[in-house]
Write a protein that holds these residues in place. Structure first.
Motif, PDB file in Angstrom:
ATOM      1  N   PHE A 150       0.795  -1.081  -0.057  1.00  0.00           N
ATOM      2  CA  PHE A 150      -0.170  -0.006   0.008  1.00  0.00           C
ATOM      3  C   PHE A 150       0.659   1.219  -0.114  1.00  0.00           C
ATOM      4  O   PHE A 150       1.738   1.468   0.793  1.00  0.00           O
ATOM      5  CB  PHE A 150      -0.910   0.057   1.115  1.00  0.00           C
ATOM      6  CG  PHE A 150      -1.839   1.115   1.457  1.00  0.00           C
ATOM      7  CD1 PHE A 150      -2.808   1.205   0.406  1.00  0.00           C
ATOM      8  CD2 PHE A 150      -1.627   1.943   2.301  1.00  0.00           C
ATOM      9  CE1 PHE A 150      -3.903   2.328   0.536  1.00  0.00           C
ATOM     10  CE2 PHE A 150      -2.550   3.261   2.655  1.00  0.00           C
ATOM     11  CZ  PHE A 150      -3.693   3.221   1.673  1.00  0.00           C
ATOM     12  N   ILE A 151       0.418   2.196  -0.940  1.00  0.00           N
ATOM     13  CA  ILE A 151       1.128   3.464  -1.012  1.00  0.00           C
ATOM     14  C   ILE A 151       0.076   4.562  -0.622  1.00  0.00           C
ATOM     15  O   ILE A 151      -1.035   4.439  -1.480  1.00  0.00           O
ATOM     16  CB  ILE A 151       1.727   3.875  -2.255  1.00  0.00           C
ATOM     17  CG1 ILE A 151       2.896   3.001  -2.438  1.00  0.00           C
ATOM     18  CG2 ILE A 151       2.069   5.277  -2.327  1.00  0.00           C
ATOM     19  CD1 ILE A 151       3.492   3.063  -3.554  1.00  0.00           C
ATOM     20  N   GLU A 152       0.115   5.276   0.410  1.00  0.00           N
ATOM     21  CA  GLU A 152      -0.914   6.284   0.929  1.00  0.00           C
ATOM     22  C   GLU A 152      -1.213   7.493   0.015  1.00  0.00           C
ATOM     23  O   GLU A 152      -0.113   8.054  -0.269  1.00  0.00           O
ATOM     24  CB  GLU A 152      -0.827   6.521   2.487  1.00  0.00           C
ATOM     25  CG  GLU A 152      -2.089   7.418   2.665  1.00  0.00           C
ATOM     26  CD  GLU A 152      -1.964   7.452   4.279  1.00  0.00           C
ATOM     27  OE1 GLU A 152      -2.759   7.106   5.057  1.00  0.00           O
ATOM     28  OE2 GLU A 152      -1.032   8.426   4.841  1.00  0.00           O
ATOM     29  N   GLY A 153      -2.175   7.870  -0.326  1.00  0.00           N
ATOM     30  CA  GLY A 153      -2.479   9.175  -1.150  1.00  0.00           C
ATOM     31  C   GLY A 153      -1.917  10.290  -0.571  1.00  0.00           C
ATOM     32  O   GLY A 153      -1.953  10.477   0.698  1.00  0.00           O
ATOM     33  N   SER A 154      -1.670  11.525  -1.331  1.00  0.00           N
ATOM     34  CA  SER A 154      -0.931  12.502  -0.672  1.00  0.00           C
ATOM     35  C   SER A 154      -2.008  13.539  -0.348  1.00  0.00           C
ATOM     36  O   SER A 154      -1.722  14.567   0.637  1.00  0.00           O
ATOM     37  CB  SER A 154       0.120  13.246  -1.520  1.00  0.00           C
ATOM     38  OG  SER A 154      -0.432  13.484  -2.780  1.00  0.00           O
ATOM     39  N   GLU A 155      -3.168  13.571  -1.057  1.00  0.00           N
ATOM     40  CA  GLU A 155      -4.243  14.517  -1.131  1.00  0.00           C
ATOM     41  C   GLU A 155      -5.804  13.858  -0.860  1.00  0.00           C
ATOM     42  O   GLU A 155      -6.281  14.482   0.033  1.00  0.00           O
ATOM     43  CB  GLU A 155      -4.224  15.189  -2.260  1.00  0.00           C
ATOM     44  CG  GLU A 155      -3.018  16.153  -2.732  1.00  0.00           C
ATOM     45  CD  GLU A 155      -3.125  16.971  -3.896  1.00  0.00           C
ATOM     46  OE1 GLU A 155      -4.168  17.030  -4.280  1.00  0.00           O
ATOM     47  OE2 GLU A 155      -2.208  17.495  -4.178  1.00  0.00           O
ATOM     48  N   LYS A 156      -5.785  12.686  -1.363  1.00  0.00           N
ATOM     49  CA  LYS A 156      -7.067  11.973  -1.477  1.00  0.00           C
ATOM     50  C   LYS A 156      -6.789  10.698  -0.684  1.00  0.00           C
ATOM     51  O   LYS A 156      -7.203   9.679  -1.394  1.00  0.00           O
ATOM     52  CB  LYS A 156      -7.911  12.048  -2.678  1.00  0.00           C
ATOM     53  CG  LYS A 156      -8.161  13.224  -3.050  1.00  0.00           C
ATOM     54  CD  LYS A 156      -8.688  13.461  -4.488  1.00  0.00           C
ATOM     55  CE  LYS A 156      -8.792  14.569  -5.167  1.00  0.00           C
ATOM     56  NZ  LYS A 156     -10.128  15.514  -4.522  1.00  0.00           N
ATOM     57  N   VAL A 160      -7.477   3.396  -5.303  1.00  0.00           N
ATOM     58  CA  VAL A 160      -7.141   2.652  -6.696  1.00  0.00           C
ATOM     59  C   VAL A 160      -6.424   1.181  -6.504  1.00  0.00           C
ATOM     60  O   VAL A 160      -5.484   1.124  -5.716  1.00  0.00           O
ATOM     61  CB  VAL A 160      -6.154   3.580  -7.683  1.00  0.00           C
ATOM     62  CG1 VAL A 160      -5.921   2.585  -8.967  1.00  0.00           C
ATOM     63  CG2 VAL A 160      -6.835   4.684  -7.982  1.00  0.00           C
ATOM     64  N   VAL A 161      -7.101   0.172  -6.914  1.00  0.00           N
ATOM     65  CA  VAL A 161      -6.749  -1.239  -6.614  1.00  0.00           C
ATOM     66  C   VAL A 161      -6.173  -1.632  -7.909  1.00  0.00           C
ATOM     67  O   VAL A 161      -6.652  -1.642  -9.106  1.00  0.00           O
ATOM     68  CB  VAL A 161      -7.777  -2.258  -6.283  1.00  0.00           C
ATOM     69  CG1 VAL A 161      -7.281  -3.535  -6.123  1.00  0.00           C
ATOM     70  CG2 VAL A 161      -8.382  -1.487  -4.853  1.00  0.00           C
ATOM     71  N   VAL A 162      -4.941  -2.234  -7.675  1.00  0.00           N
ATOM     72  CA  VAL A 162      -4.163  -2.680  -9.177  1.00  0.00           C
ATOM     73  C   VAL A 162      -3.998  -4.347  -8.621  1.00  0.00           C
ATOM     74  O   VAL A 162      -3.230  -4.639  -7.557  1.00  0.00           O
ATOM     75  CB  VAL A 162      -2.854  -2.420  -9.436  1.00  0.00           C
ATOM     76  CG1 VAL A 162      -2.212  -3.105 -10.489  1.00  0.00           C
ATOM     77  CG2 VAL A 162      -3.019  -0.802  -9.578  1.00  0.00           C
ATOM     78  N   SER A 163      -4.680  -5.362  -9.211  1.00  0.00           N
ATOM     79  CA  SER A 163      -4.739  -6.585  -8.591  1.00  0.00           C
ATOM     80  C   SER A 163      -4.366  -7.560  -9.613  1.00  0.00           C
ATOM     81  O   SER A 163      -4.171  -7.406 -11.062  1.00  0.00           O
ATOM     82  CB  SER A 163      -6.140  -6.908  -8.347  1.00  0.00           C
ATOM     83  OG  SER A 163      -6.959  -6.997  -9.395  1.00  0.00           O
ATOM     84  N   PHE A 166      -1.719  -2.538  -3.756  1.00  0.00           N
ATOM     85  CA  PHE A 166      -1.354  -3.574  -4.846  1.00  0.00           C
ATOM     86  C   PHE A 166      -1.689  -4.840  -4.129  1.00  0.00           C
ATOM     87  O   PHE A 166      -1.369  -5.230  -3.116  1.00  0.00           O
ATOM     88  CB  PHE A 166       0.336  -3.572  -4.845  1.00  0.00           C
ATOM     89  CG  PHE A 166       0.665  -2.015  -4.967  1.00  0.00           C
ATOM     90  CD1 PHE A 166       0.520  -1.688  -6.555  1.00  0.00           C
ATOM     91  CD2 PHE A 166       1.061  -1.137  -4.504  1.00  0.00           C
ATOM     92  CE1 PHE A 166       0.989  -0.140  -6.986  1.00  0.00           C
ATOM     93  CE2 PHE A 166       1.336   0.135  -4.671  1.00  0.00           C
ATOM     94  CZ  PHE A 166       1.535   0.657  -6.004  1.00  0.00           C
ATOM     95  N   LEU A 167      -2.784  -5.566  -4.815  1.00  0.00           N
ATOM     96  CA  LEU A 167      -3.313  -6.469  -4.259  1.00  0.00           C
ATOM     97  C   LEU A 167      -3.287  -7.797  -5.141  1.00  0.00           C
ATOM     98  O   LEU A 167      -3.603  -8.056  -6.176  1.00  0.00           O
ATOM     99  CB  LEU A 167      -5.168  -6.248  -4.158  1.00  0.00           C
ATOM    100  CG  LEU A 167      -5.854  -7.425  -3.734  1.00  0.00           C
ATOM    101  CD1 LEU A 167      -5.799  -7.779  -2.387  1.00  0.00           C
ATOM    102  CD2 LEU A 167      -7.337  -6.918  -4.108  1.00  0.00           C
TER     103      LEU A 167
END
Length: 348
Positions: free
Chosen positions: A126-132, A137-140, A190-191
């Motif tokens: 997981f990469i946390e979003g900077s603004e939202k 967004v899932v990439v699987s 990243f799933l």
């Protein structure tokens, strides 16, 4: 990818897919994050390399992993390799989960026809979003395959070793952008799911027990077999894209624009046809998101001669084409993660 074995899927009727641009398509263009001239994007994009995909796939689809059957020791070894990869990149797991592993219990799979499968795990980075940060967004991709049969290892290099290493490379690219001071505005999950081959179990468990609310899940970009070509497209620079306009009138447009800005592959929509007998929209992990009203796009190379055979080996992968397809998914994820407005859900 899962074989077509479940008759219930045949009763599902796919919605028709119009191709004309709508007002929301125009909005999609207006909301573009304008990555074309973005030096950080270009630098991150170039992090996705055929040589690195090959290096990781030669491990993930090696005989040592024994075909990565769900819950098997070989699959767990593959999972450990992936977790160490994320640790080395400095990419952590979702805080709410507490580790990279989401247990998928044996009982859950048995109740859904999973015979005597042991406990297994989804792997989440997981990469946390900077603004939202609350929008995800899932990439699987699924990292299981069919294991061993009569002492023969089914390595599953394309199915879905190719998707597995693609997700890993996409994560590396996003992390490079973050280190350069321009991480994604929305969070990226990243799933890597388990149990796909036996019944889409890992993705079903995740959507039944989401780490992040499905209401906050913007999209699932699912990658299942992108390292080969099928007889119909032999030698072409193409990829099948499935389901990208089933729920959102914007997602297909965003993906096509990302493709034009990058490798300009031939995007094949054959399997969006509701009358196609392969029913591929229902046969990989994106479907568990789609049935929960999350927009999806499924990237796929087709049914080739080594599908679900012990000959699906690393030597047969087209690594340059694998890299181009991976870059397309990254470019699409980048746009969705960084555009001002969340993509809309305007179809059923």
């Amino acid at each position: 990818m899962r074989k077509l074995l479940v008759p219930a899927f045949l009763a599902v009727i796919m919605t028709s897919c119009g191709t004309a641009k709508t007002a929301s398509d125009v909005s999609s263009s207006q909301n573009s994050s304008a990555v074309k001239g973005d030096k950080t994007f270009v630098s991150a994009y170039k992090e996705i390399k055929a040589a690195d995909l090959k290096k990781n796939l030669y491990v993930i689809a090696s005989d040592e992993m024994e075909g990565r059957d769900t819950g098997s020791p070989g699959q767990k070894r593959a999972g450990e390799y992936m977790v160490n990869y994320y640790k080395n990149l400095g990419i952590s797991f979702p805080k709410a989960l507490g580790s990279y592993y989401q247990k998928v219990p044996s009982d859950f799979m048995k109740k859904r026809g999973g015979s005597n499968l042991p406990d297994s795990e989804n792997i989440l980075a997981f990469i946390e979003g900077s603004e939202k940060p609350d929008e995800v967004v899932v990439v699987s991709a699924h990292y299981d395959h069919v294991g061993m049969q009569n002492g023969v290892v089914y390595n599953g290099a394309d199915d879905d070793g190719s998707g597995t290493v693609a997700v890993m490379e996409i994560a590396k690219a996003f992390q490079a952008a973050k280190k350069a001071g321009k991480g994604p505005k929305r969070s990226i999950l990243f799933l890597h799911v388990t149990g796909e081959e036996h019944g889409l179990f890992g993705s079903e468990y995740y959507t039944d027990n989401p780490v992040f609310p499905l209401a906050n899940t913007v999209v699932d970009l699912n990658i299942d077999m992108i390292g080969r070509d099928d007889p119909e497209n032999r030698g072409k620079q193409y990829v099948y894209v499935i389901g990208s306009e089933m729920l959102s009138s914007q997602l297909k447009v965003i993906n096509e624009e990302a493709n034009k800005r990058t490798n300009n592959l031939e995007l094949n929509y054959k399997y969006d046809d509701p009358n196609d007998p392969q029913r591929l929209y229902y046969r990989s992990d994106h479907y568990n998101f789609a049935k929960n009203n999350v927009p999806v796009a499924f990237f796929f190379d087709g049914i080739h001669e080594d599908y679900h055979k012990p000959t699906d080996d690393v030597e047969k992968i087209d690594y340059e084409l694998l890299a181009k397809r991976t870059q397309l998914v990254f470019a699409t994820a980048w746009e969705i993660a960084n555009r001002p407005d969340r993509i809309i859900v305007d179809k059923k």
